[in-house]
Each structure stands twice: as C-alpha cells, then as structure tokens.
Design a protein around this motif. Sequence first.
Motif, PDB file in Angstrom:
ATOM      1  N   TRP A 269       0.834  -1.204   0.000  1.00 45.78           N
ATOM      2  CA  TRP A 269       0.000   0.000   0.000  1.00 45.78           C
ATOM      3  C   TRP A 269       0.864   1.248   0.000  1.00 45.78           C
ATOM      4  O   TRP A 269       0.605   2.203  -0.738  1.00 45.78           O
ATOM      5  N   ALA A 270       1.926   1.253   0.806  1.00 49.93           N
ATOM      6  CA  ALA A 270       2.806   2.420   0.868  1.00 49.93           C
ATOM      7  C   ALA A 270       3.535   2.652  -0.440  1.00 49.93           C
ATOM      8  O   ALA A 270       3.846   3.797  -0.796  1.00 49.93           O
TER       9      ALA A 270
ATOM     10  N   PRO B 145       2.104   3.410  -6.853  1.00 46.53           N
ATOM     11  CA  PRO B 145       2.670   4.488  -7.689  1.00 46.53           C
ATOM     12  C   PRO B 145       2.296   5.891  -7.220  1.00 46.53           C
ATOM     13  O   PRO B 145       3.096   6.815  -7.332  1.00 46.53           O
ATOM     14  N   VAL B 146       1.075   6.049  -6.700  1.00 47.23           N
ATOM     15  CA  VAL B 146       0.648   7.373  -6.225  1.00 47.23           C
ATOM     16  C   VAL B 146       0.719   7.448  -4.696  1.00 47.23           C
ATOM     17  O   VAL B 146       0.017   8.237  -4.069  1.00 47.23           O
ATOM     18  N   GLY B 147       1.607   6.646  -4.106  1.00 44.96           N
ATOM     19  CA  GLY B 147       1.735   6.634  -2.658  1.00 44.96           C
ATOM     20  C   GLY B 147       2.129   7.973  -2.067  1.00 44.96           C
ATOM     21  O   GLY B 147       1.880   8.231  -0.885  1.00 44.96           O
TER      22      GLY B 147
ATOM     23  N   LEU C 121      -7.443  -4.499  -1.900  1.00 42.44           N
ATOM     24  CA  LEU C 121      -6.802  -4.958  -3.140  1.00 42.44           C
ATOM     25  C   LEU C 121      -5.339  -5.327  -2.908  1.00 42.44           C
ATOM     26  O   LEU C 121      -4.736  -6.015  -3.742  1.00 42.44           O
ATOM     27  N   MET C 122      -4.763  -4.869  -1.808  1.00 43.91           N
ATOM     28  CA  MET C 122      -3.360  -5.167  -1.513  1.00 43.91           C
ATOM     29  C   MET C 122      -3.176  -6.562  -0.922  1.00 43.91           C
ATOM     30  O   MET C 122      -2.049  -7.059  -0.858  1.00 43.91           O
ATOM     31  N   LEU C 123      -4.251  -7.191  -0.501  1.00 44.31           N
ATOM     32  CA  LEU C 123      -4.111  -8.496   0.163  1.00 44.31           C
ATOM     33  C   LEU C 123      -3.633  -9.603  -0.785  1.00 44.31           C
ATOM     34  O   LEU C 123      -2.763 -10.397  -0.403  1.00 44.31           O
TER      35      LEU C 123
END
Length: 371
Positions: free
Chosen positions: A136-137, A140-142, A330-332
């Motif tokens: 999550w971090a 691309p737009v983190g 969605l990161m899972l």
Amino acid sequence: MPVKDLGFRRAAPALAVFAAVRLLGLTVLAVWGAAAGSSPHTLLSARWDSLWYARIAAEGYGYEVVLPNGDVHSNLAFFPLLPWLERLVSAATGLSYGSAGLVVSAVAGLAAAWGIFAVADLLHGRRAAVFAVGVWAALPVGIVQSMAYSESLFTALAAWALYGALRGRWLTAGLLAAGAGLTRPVGAAVVAAVWVAAVLAWRRGERSWRMAAGALLAPLGAAAYVLWVGAHTGGGLLGYLDVQGGWGNGFDGGWAFARFVGAKLASSAFPAGVGLIAGVVLVLWLYATSVRQRQPAPLLVYCGIVVALALCASGYFGSKPRLLLPAFPLMLPPALALAGWRTRRAALVLGAAALVSALYGAFWLNGSGPP
C-alpha cells in the motif's frame, strides 16, 4: 481500548516499513525539487485540493469559483473533517493550515498503516500483513499519503472501522464509519460494510444493543454533512449532488472514462491509453482475486464500492489513481504472494516498487500532479 490490545509491538515492523517507504518518497522528492527549483513543501501542502482544505480551515464554507463556461466550483464539495483537524492542529502549534494538514496526514498515514496491518493480520497473519502495508505504501501514487489531502485520514478511519466490524466491536465500527462519512463522499462504502457485517452477525444469532447502535451511528457523519449542504444551498436532499455537478462530477457507469481512454488510444497518447486499460484490468483482476480468496463480505463490499465510484465517476480522470488509494483490500492478494516468497526476494521486489513509487511521485508532483 488499551494500546496493547491493538498490538503495537506486533504492528511495529509494518509501521517501520511504511515509514521507510514514505521517507524514501520524501527524500527523492526533496532531491528532485532541489534540481528542478521547486518546493517540496509547496507541492505537498499548497496545491490542488490542499488549497481548498486550507481555505475551509481558515474561512469556513462559502467560497466558490465561477468558471468561464458557467460551472461553479464550490468548497462545499469538500467534506469537513480534514479542515477541522487542520484548524485544531494549527491552533495548538501555530503552524499554517497547509502545514497542519501535513501533520494530520503524517499521523493518519501511520494510523492507516496500522489499521491495514490489523485487518490483514486478522485474516492472514503477521507476515502477510506487513507486506500488505508495504504494498500500500509503495503504490505508484503513494506520495499522496504524505500530502495535505484526505486519503490517508479516510483510509485510517475505514481500515479501523472494518477491523471493528470484523471483530464485532460495533460501537467502534459505527463511530469510525461516521468519521469516514465526514471525510470523503466514499464514506458510504464504510457505512455499507458495517451494515453488511451487522446483518451477517444478526443472521448468526447476535442480538445486541451495541450492534444496533453501531449500525445507527455509521451513516450519521455523511448524512449530517449532506443534509447541511442541502439546507445551506436550498437544494434539499440533492443539494450535495448539485455541488458535485458544478465540478463536473457524477456517476455515469464509466462511460465518460471509457471515452477518455478511447480518445487517448486514437491520438499520439496511445501508450497512455494502453496504460490506463492495463491499470483498470489490474484493479479488476485484483478484486476478482480477492473474491476467489474469499475475503470477508464487508471487505468485498467496501472495496467494490470504492472501486466502482473511482472508475465510474464522470470527471477528473487524472484523479482516479489516488481515488483508489483507500481500496486497501486490493493489496491483500499481492501481499499473500509476497509472503510466500523467500524474505530476501520479497524485500527486493518491495524495495524496487518503493523506489519506482518515489521516482514517479516526484515526477508526478513536479508535473500535472493529482488534480
């Protein structure tokens, strides 16, 4: 709730990963800014939506801009929790409202990382949870997580509300859902998730006043602001939709976005069109994978609504990547994949993603940036 119950020590590696990725992004932005002659502080706190939030913190609601085509951009489109917190931090510290927004985002980013860890740890264990936070971090737009924007604040409230709903902590879930509803329009996704969790608990036989109270509390934040806007504008229940319409925002099932992508494909920006299609396919594939992996229904409902609202809104196509930031479930799937690799290999992949994110974030903010 005591801090120890929330597993700070258990979450510490995930928080360290999040902080490291964000620090890398800010360092690259600072180096880029030194070379380009731009101010990282200005890019993070005094452009685009951050200016609107800071003006609300300073002056309250009522400011609007009338465009040459007659469209009206009103600051009523922005929900109040972030400017309220900016005003509070500014009063306590003497910082400008934009700088106070950076403080809020920094704290909220850590809270969001912790909440994402808590949800992923509950479902898949500590190792996968650390990678979920890292992915999550490193989006691309983190870099938006470090801006005076509301994405980090909203994600923190949403993640902890979902954790509360999954654990049956109904008052916590309801209060945090109400807070999310005061932060962004997509707070409706958190409300729906809490309601789904409550219905499932009721079907399992739970009958508690806490569950009923949590379900009743959940929509109060969003409802209060939308009703206030309607009364303020004279537009009634549809007043907030009229405000959003002035910004060119609406829900058309993705038709305007499809035309936007088609225009890219038919022009010299063909590669950008292909990239947009690939991005949408990836998002939909990750959601389908989440369904196949049997994520809990509240997470699927929440994530599905966030994705639908982001992809099917009719305006501000350049904003869609950041509008997807709160879709942390969605990161899972990628986190589970990384957790199955050797630590060295997984760390190298995550580190490379973090570096790409940092470079892209610096390029993005020094260019078009998030509108």
